[in-house]
Each structure stands twice: as structure tokens, then as C-alpha cells.
Design a protein around this motif. Structure first.
Motif, short mmCIF file in Angstrom:
data_model
loop_
_atom_site.label_atom_id
_atom_site.label_comp_id
_atom_site.label_asym_id
_atom_site.label_seq_id
_atom_site.Cartn_x
_atom_site.Cartn_y
_atom_site.Cartn_z
N LYS A 103 -28.66 -15.67 -12.99
CA LYS A 103 -30.02 -15.58 -13.53
C LYS A 103 -30.71 -14.36 -12.93
O LYS A 103 -30.83 -14.23 -11.71
CB LYS A 103 -30.81 -16.86 -13.18
N ALA B 274 -27.98 -17.21 -6.73
CA ALA B 274 -28.45 -16.27 -7.75
C ALA B 274 -27.27 -15.59 -8.45
O ALA B 274 -27.23 -15.48 -9.67
CB ALA B 274 -29.37 -15.23 -7.09
N THR C 145 -36.00 -12.26 -7.59
CA THR C 145 -36.76 -12.98 -6.55
C THR C 145 -36.12 -12.77 -5.19
O THR C 145 -36.78 -12.51 -4.19
CB THR C 145 -36.80 -14.50 -6.87
N TRP C 146 -34.79 -12.90 -5.22
CA TRP C 146 -34.03 -12.74 -3.96
C TRP C 146 -34.29 -11.36 -3.34
O TRP C 146 -34.58 -11.23 -2.17
CB TRP C 146 -32.54 -12.93 -4.26
N LEU D 288 -33.73 -14.95 -10.69
CA LEU D 288 -33.36 -15.40 -9.32
C LEU D 288 -32.97 -14.21 -8.46
O LEU D 288 -33.38 -14.09 -7.31
CB LEU D 288 -32.19 -16.38 -9.41
#
Lengths: 651, 195
Positions: B100, B95, B106-107, B103
Motif C-alpha cells: 500500500k 508496508a 506514512t512510513w 503505508l
């Protein structure tokens, strides 16, 4: 008339009053306190003392461990005497520690504790103490406060001048109080002068502490009394007092008190070492035991040796000299700089200090008055540095502080005198109650005295404590030496007779104190590492019980199939790995003692059941909330019975 | 994402490596008989005592109340947890390097969910050890359970059990904070450029 009568009466009353005041204030002087002593010795609950004090247990054969300034007793280390509390001398593992050429001896008379030294400073690794009666030296390990080794000294009787150390614990010394025929033999006592000899032994201490006799020096048949090694410039030398240079063999109190001067033997041990290495020593057959406790095997092992190396002064020039010293000298103490050798001439009216520098010069210039059996006697005037005048009666021992003062105990006048090293003038004195023998300043016989206190070790207590019948407690007294005037702070009772004592700052020792023995390091041949390995094994009429203890049960705790005539060995391993959780083990009717097994250790109790029946056993050390449940049963059947061997816990 | 934020996310991922070397949680047991202290440490991969023999001594004490033995082998999570952290490190690195934002977000969310599930799992184990007791235990106190708190202190008979996050937990928290800061900085800079 009436007036005169009144006046006389008034005088009489005043006189009586004055007498009363004087009388009671005199009586009070022995309890003289100024009020702040309590604060100086008070160690609040849960806090630690500043110093460890190790006192000899005298004829109890043990060592007492106290705290200073509180005078609290923490521990009695069993050394030469059996101790049922700790199974010392009762357990199969500790019995070998008390082996001698005279067999198993469960007692001795322990006099002088000495802390191991590095570069002349007490290092807190080990404590040595002598056994006086059956000549021995013990070494205690101060990480466990247990006796790690006992070595017997052959060709000796009355190992009094012992176990004083050289500066790096290279050697521990032993000199004979009694001269005897060497080798011992059947001779008339009256042939003393012809047949009786003394020995001075140098016992090598290895890096791991293991002791063995390096060499012995055969010396004229006097009584050798005490010792101290040199330090700094006098590093290579050791000094030994002697008395009975008259060589009397009866009524010594008179016959050994005739000479004005006896001798201090000055031995150059470096030179002796060289002579021994060069093959100058005769190998003489002499049996002695070395008993070592293996901390990993949890077991003492006896090793019998059969010969020693002996050096003769006449064959080893430069090794030994005599320094004439008044009068039946007792203690010989070397000041922290290593220059002065101070002798307590117990029948002398002065304290003699010899100069090491003068001694070397006198040797160089051969200022000798005579030679005895190859030992040159240096002229008194050539070696003496000074005499302390009017030091009190019966000077015995001297210790030193960190400010250049010396403190000498006086047995007869029951006091400590403080005097200045170099000027030899007495600057202070304080009474002791009563009849002081040794005295102890922390580090007081080393290169680095910590000072602060002197502990008086007294022979008589009489009215100092609540009476306990004819036998009274022994005692020590704590005296503050931090100021110009000595000040009595505290009396405290001690075990046995506290001959000598040594004190050391607590932090040097406590940081190395072990909490448990690691079970994974236990190499006892009958030890077990887990409860699942507990078992009972029969081998003929020998029964080995591999037993474990852990809170709060024994494994096994039910054993059947033991028969009258069996020899049962309970090998009990304490599987605990928690601090201060020992377990005890006791069997009904066992004619020795309990076992006290420390966490991670294995100990063995031998038991020969004499009659059939049920025999309970239990844990003797209150170990946990269910301690009272920690018990078991043994079934003993008649000889030849067919009860099968069985065992278990919780089945 | 800006360069600065990317670096922050990469750092946030990499410091997770440190969490292998310190305990996640500590449970101290205080009692008069243990002035020297007694306690447990929960690591990503193991359960240990704080002192050399603490774990076996705690198990020894616990047998009186009939608690099961605390053993690393009995706790499968200790085998899974290292992989989860490695996954998080790799995910975070990806990420961060790609930069991004989605990403990274999300992480972060994944990280958060894992943390919550992990804490809940820890709670379940504490519950299990505290309640699943041998009915034949020597000491039975009616109504008494021996579940230590997740965070905080509780008297369990003579022991005061104090449970607190330890270094590794703070490392995880720092990692989350760094990643969140990266997103925040990025957003702020974008706002600034829009103005």
C-alpha cells in the motif's frame, strides 16, 4: 752557491709539505667519510628505526635498547642491578628478583644478550642475558621490556659462556669461566688440578619461557669461555670454547697461554637429554634460586631449589668431544648453514673453522688423539675445514651476513675483517676505534642473518668523543655491509660496557609491544581496582596503605595515625588505562627509591618512619597539567600516641 | 504497488537490522598527545570508546573541565532507540508486503520525523555535556563551552573534535533512499501505463 742553497731550501719545503699532507691525511683517515653517511643513519623526527639493538650493559648489569641505524637509546632495561629510576630492586615486588643463595645481590656483570629463536631465527619473544659474577641467567619479556625471570646457576663460577640458545629455544646454556671445587669447599688453591672442575649447564626453557636447570655436565677444570649452538644439520649440538687447558691457578696471562691448542667442547645435547631421561644423571644437592615475575600479580616470587642432575662424560659415551683449537679460543660461532664452527683463537695468527660433517666422520672413525676424563679429543686434521690466513691480531668473534661472508673482530689490531666462508680468504677489512670486542650483525648468529649492518662494540674510546674526565663513554660503531666494501657510518655511545649485542627488525618486536597493563587483570594481593577501594589498614605495627593514582591525585592523599616504629607499606596502584601515563610516588626521607607505577600496575614502597612530623609525598613523573598538584601529606605521631588512623582525599 | 517496488521497500526495512551492528556517529578527538587517536562511538544501544579504553580516558580528561561522566546508563534514549528501529522494521515490512502506497509514504514520513527528532536529541545531549560543567573544575576558561559540533569539527582547548555520521547512519539513509526510490519507480511506471 746561492742557487744551490735555494734549491735545497725548496726541496726542504717540498719535503715538509709532502710530510704535512701525508701526516694530516693519515690523521684524517680515522674520520674518513665520503659524505652520504649522514643520510644513511638519519631517521627523521617522528619516524622509526629499522632495527632494535639490544646491548649488554656490561658491569652496569643492565641492557641498553637502541635503534639502528640512528644509534638512539630508547630504554635501559634493569636486569641484575638496582635501578632507582624504575624502583627495580627497591620496590617490594622486584626485590625477590635479585635473590641468590648469597642473599640479595643488587648488581652483576651482564655480557651476552641473546634473542629467543624459533627454527634458528630470532623471534623477538624474549631476550636472555647472563650474569657473569654471581652465575645467573635473566629472561626479559619483549612485550613489556622488563625482566621476567632470573635463574641462578649452581656449581658454577663466572657464568661467561652463556646464555646461548638452541635453535628452538629448547635450552639456554651456561658454562663456567672459573673452574671451582664442586661442590664448593675449603681446599688449597694449589690443589686446582685435583679439586677444581667445570660445569656446562643446560637450562630448559618452557613454552611460557619459564626456566629451570635440566642437567649439568661435569667437565675437566679448564676455563670455559663462550658458546654457540648448532643449526640445521648440527641442530643437536652445542659448542663451547675453553682455555687454560694448562690448568693454571695463578698468573694465567702467562701460564694459561702455553698450549698451542686448547679445546672446543662439542656436546650432543640430544644425547645428554636422553642420558638424563634414562636416569644416567646423578642427583646432586645444590642450592639455587629461580625468581619469576608474575605479570598478573605484578610481583616477583623467589623459589629456592635444592638439587640438580649431573651427567659425567665417562658414563655417557657419545655425549661430548673435544676439538683441538688454537690458541686460547674465545668466541665460537656457527655459520648460518650449521656446517662450520668458527673459533676466534685470540692468541692465534689464523682463524680456525671446523667442519661439522668432518667432525661426525671423525667420531664415526674414532679419529681421536687421546681421551681426557672420558672425553675423546678428535684429531685436529680430522675436524678442521680451513684456516683464515692473516686475519688480523687477536681474533675474537665472528658473525655472518646473508651473502656467505663472515666478519671477525680483531681486538689487538682493532679492526673487522671480512672473509668468505668456504674459501677462507680475506676480502675486506676496516679499522675500529678502538679495540673491538664483540660485533653484531642483525641475525648474525642465527640461521637467517638480515645483514645490512655490522655493529662494532669497542672497549676503548679515547679521543672519539668530548672528554669527560678519566672515565670515558663506552661506544659502538655502525658499519654498512650492504656493499663489497665495509663503510663506517656512525659512532654512538653506549651504557656500561657493551660486550655483545643482538639486533632484530623492528616490526617483529613492535607489533607485540604492550601499551598498558589491564587493570581488570591486576591480581596483586594489595592492588585495588577503583578509587573507592583505597584505604589504610593497620595490623599491629604494620600499616598497609592501599593507594590509587589517577590524574591528578592520590587516594588517600591525607593520612594520619601513623606512628614512629610502624612499618608502612604503600601499595600504589595506577588506575590509568591510557598509554604512556605512569605515575611516580616518593616520600620525603624514604631511604630507598621512588616508585614508578605503569598504568594498571601495583608497586609497593616500604617505609619505616624514624621521627614524628609531617611527611609530604608526591608524583615524580610529570603526568599531566596538574602534576604539580599531585601530592599528599602523612602525619607521623610519636610511639604510643592516640592519634586515630584516618585517611581520605578531598574531604 | 508493483512487485519491484514492494521488494525495494522490504529490502529498505530489512537493512535496518544492520544498524544494530555498527556505530551511528563518531566523535574523534585529535590532540598532539594522542597520535594513536581518541574518540567516541554512539550506537543505537550504547556509547563506547573507539579504542579499548577511550571512553574512560575521555571521561578522565573531561574531569579537568568539569564535564559530567559520559555513561550509557545516564542516557535513557539508548534504551528506547532499539525499539523505535524494531518498530520501523516491522512497519516497513508490513508496508512493503501489503504494497500500500499510503503505508509506505506514512512510513517514510515517520522515519524522517524520527531522524530529525533523533538528531535534535543528540544535539541536546551535546549541549548538555558541553555546558553543564562543575563550577569547581580545575580548568575554567571564561565563556568556554565544550559542546562538540553535530557534524563537522571544532577546537575545544587542545582537542579538535570532529563529529561525523558513521556506518549505521548511512544504513538509515540508504533505507530512506530505497523506500523513496520504490515510491518514485512506482509513480513512473504508473505514468507510463497511463500514457
Amino acid at each position: 752557491m746561492n742557487k744551490k742553497y735555494l734549491k735545497n731550501t725548496l726541496y726542504a719545503v717540498l719535503l715538509l709539505a709532502a710530510f704535512t699532507v701525508v701526516h694530516y691525511s693519515c690523521q684524517d683517515s680515522k674520520n674518513l667519510t665520503t659524505g652520504d653517511e649522514a643520510a644513511k643513519v638519519y631517521v627523521p623526527p617522528g619516524t622509526y628505526d629499522d632495527f632494535y639493538l639490544f646491548t649488554s650493559g656490561g658491569f652496569s648489569g643492565q641492557v641498553g635498547v637502541y635503534g639502528l641505524p640512528s644509534g638512539r637509546l630508547f630504554r635501559v632495561i634493569p636486569v641484575f642491578s638496582q635501578d632507582p629510576e624504575k624502583a627495580w630492586g627497591y620496590s617490594e615486588e622486584s626485590k625477590p628478583m635479585l635473590m641468590t643463595t648469597h642473599g640479595f645481590i643488587p648488581w652483576d656483570d651482564a655480557h651476552h644478550p641473546e634473542l629467543s629463536q624459533t627454527d634458528g631465527v630470532a623471534d623477538g619473544r624474549w631476550l636472555f642475558i647472563n650474569g657473569n659474577n654471581t652465575p645467573r641467567i635473566a629472561r626479559m619479556d619483549l612485550s613489556t621490556f622488563t625482566t621476567a625471570e632470573i635463574i641462578e646457576i649452581p656449581n658454577s663460577a663466572g657464568n661467561h659462556g652463556s646464555p646461548f640458545l638452541t635453535e628452538n629455544t629448547e635450552y639456554v646454556v651456561a658454562s663456567t669461566r672459573f673452574s671451582v671445587p664442586i661442590p664448593n669447599k675449603d681446599v688449597p688453591i694449589k690443589s686446582y688440578k685435583e679439586n677444581f672442575k667445570g660445569t656446562i649447564s643446560f637450562v630448559k626453557v618452557a613454552k611460557d619461557g619459564a626456566m629451570d636447570i635440566a642437567f649439568q655436565i661435569l667437565v675437566p677444570g679448564f676455563d670455559y669461555d663462550l658458546s654457540h649452538s648448532g643449526k640445521g644439520p648440527s641442530h643437536d649440538w652445542a659448542f663451547f670454547t675453553s682455555y687454560n687447558t694448562e690448568q693454571a691457578n695463578t698468573l694465567l696471562e702467562v701460564n694459561a697461554s702455553q698450549h698451542d691448542k686448547d679445546f672446543i667442547a662439542a656436546i650432543n645435547w640430544k644425547k645428554a637429554e636422553e642420558y638424563a631421561a634414562k636416569g644416567k644423571a646423578k642427583t646432586v644437592s645444590a642450592d639455587y634460586f629461580i625468581n619469576r615475575y608474575d605479570e598478573k600479580k605484578h610481583m616477583g616470587v623467589s623459589n629456592k631449589k635444592t638439587s640438580v642432575k649431573v651427567l659425567l662424560p665417562e658414563e655417557c659415551p657419545g655425549m661430548i668431544y673435544y676439538l683441538p683449537t688454537p690458541k686460547s679460543p674465545h668466541g665460537v660461532d656457527v655459520n648460518p648453514t650449521g656446517e662450520y664452527i668458527v673459533a676466534g683463537g685470540k692468541l692465534s695468527s689464523t682463524i680456525t673453522a671446523h667442519s661439522f660433517e668432518k667432525m661426525l666422520k671423525a667420531i664415526e672413525n674414532k679419529e681421536f688423539e687421546k681421551t681426557i676424563d672420558g672425553i675423546p679429543v678428535i684429531k685436529y686434521e680430522s675436524v678442521v675445514a680451513g684456516e683464515v690466513q692473516n686475519p688480523g691480531l687477536g681474533p675474537l668473534h665472528t658473525e655472518f651476513d646473508d651473502k656467505g661472508y663472515a666478519y671477525t673482530s680483531n681486538f689487538i689490531s682493532s679492526e673487522i675483517v671480512k672473509w668468505k666462508v668456504g674459501t677462507w680468504e680475506v676480502v675486506d677489512r676496516i679499522p675500529t676505534y678502538y679495540s673491538i670486542g664483540h660485533l653484531c650483525i642483525p641475525g648474525g648468529d642465527t640461521k637467517k642473518p638480515w645483514g645490512k649492518y655490522v655493529v662494532a662494540l669497542n672497549k676503548i674510546t679515547k679521543d672519539r668523543y668530548l672528554p669527560t674526565g678519566p672515565e670515558l663513554t663506552q661506544s659502538a660503531q655502525l658499519i654498512d655491509i650492504s656493499g663489497d666494501k665495509m663503510k663506517l657510518l656512525l659512532d654512538f655511545p653506549t651504557i656500561g660496557e657493551p660486550h655483545y649485542a643482538q639486533a632484530i627488525p623492528a616490526d617483529i618486536i613492535m607489533k607485540n609491544s604492550k601499551k598498558i597493563y589491564k587493570i581488570e587483570e591486576n591480581q596483586h594481593p594489595y592492588g585495588i581496582k577503583a578509587e573507592k577501594d583505597a584505604r589504610v589498614v593497620r595490623n599491629g605495627n604494620e600499616v598497609h596503605v592501599y593507594m590509587s593514582t589517577i590524574r591528578t591525585h592520590f587516594a588517600p592523599d591525607n593520612i594520619e595515625g601513623i606512628k614512629v616504629g610502624d612499618v608502612v607499606y604503600f601499595h600504589v596502584t595506577n588506575l590509568e588505562q591510557d598509554w604512556d601515563i605512569p605515575h611516580g610516588f616518593a616520600v620525603k626521607g624514604a631511604p630507598n627509591s621512588e616508585l614508578l607505577i605503569l598504568p594498571g600496575a601495583t608497586e609497593t614502597l616500604k617505609w619505616e618512619p624514624k621521627a614524628e612530623g609531617i611527611y609530604p609525598f608526591y608524583c615524580t613523573d610529570f603526568c599531566s597539567a596538574l602534576h604539580q598538584e599531585m601530592q599528599g601529606y602523612l602525619r607521623v605521631s610519636p610511639k604510643g600516641s592516640n592519634v586515630k588512623l584516618s585517611f581520605g582525599t578531598g574531604k | 504497488m508493483k512487485h519491484k517496488s514492494k521488494i525495494l521497500v522490504i529490502i529498505a526495512s530489512l537493512i535496518l537490522i544492520l544498524s544494530f551492528f555498527f556505530p551511528l556517529w563518531k566523535v574523534n578527538l585529535e590532540a598532539p598527545q594522542y597520535p594513536e587517536g581518541l574518540g567516541l562511538e554512539i550506537w543505537l544501544t550504547k556509547v563506547t570508546g573507539q579504542g579499548e579504553n577511550d571512553l574512560e580516558n575521555i571521561n578522565m580528561l573531561n574531569h579537568y573541565i568539569g564535564m559530567k561522566k559520559i555513561e550509557a546508563d545516564a542516557i535513557p534514549e539508548l534504551k528506547i532507540m532499539p525499539y523505535i528501529i524494531i518498530f520501523l522494521i516491522l512497519f516497513g515490512l508490513t508496508a512493503g508486503i501489503s504494497g500500500k502506497k499510503t503505508l509506505v509514504s506514512t512510513w517514510l514520513i515517520l522515519f524522517f520525523v524520527i531522524a530529525v527528532v533523533g538528531l535534535y536529541d543528540f544535539y541536546l545531549w551535546e549541549y548538555d555535556y558541553g555546558h553543564d560543567l562543575n563550577p569547581h573544575a580545575a580548568i575554567k576558561v571564561p565563556g568556554m563551552a565544550y559542546q562538540p559540533p553535530l557534524i563537522g569539527s571544532k577546537m575545544l582547548l587542545n582537542f579538535n573534535a570532529i563529529s561525523l555520521p558513521s556506518i549505521s547512519s548511512w544504513i538509515l539513509a540508504l533505507s530512506v533512499l530505497l523506500a523513496a526510490a520504490a515510491l518514485y519507480l512506482d509513480r513512473k511506471e504508473k505514468l507510463n501505463t497511463h500514457v
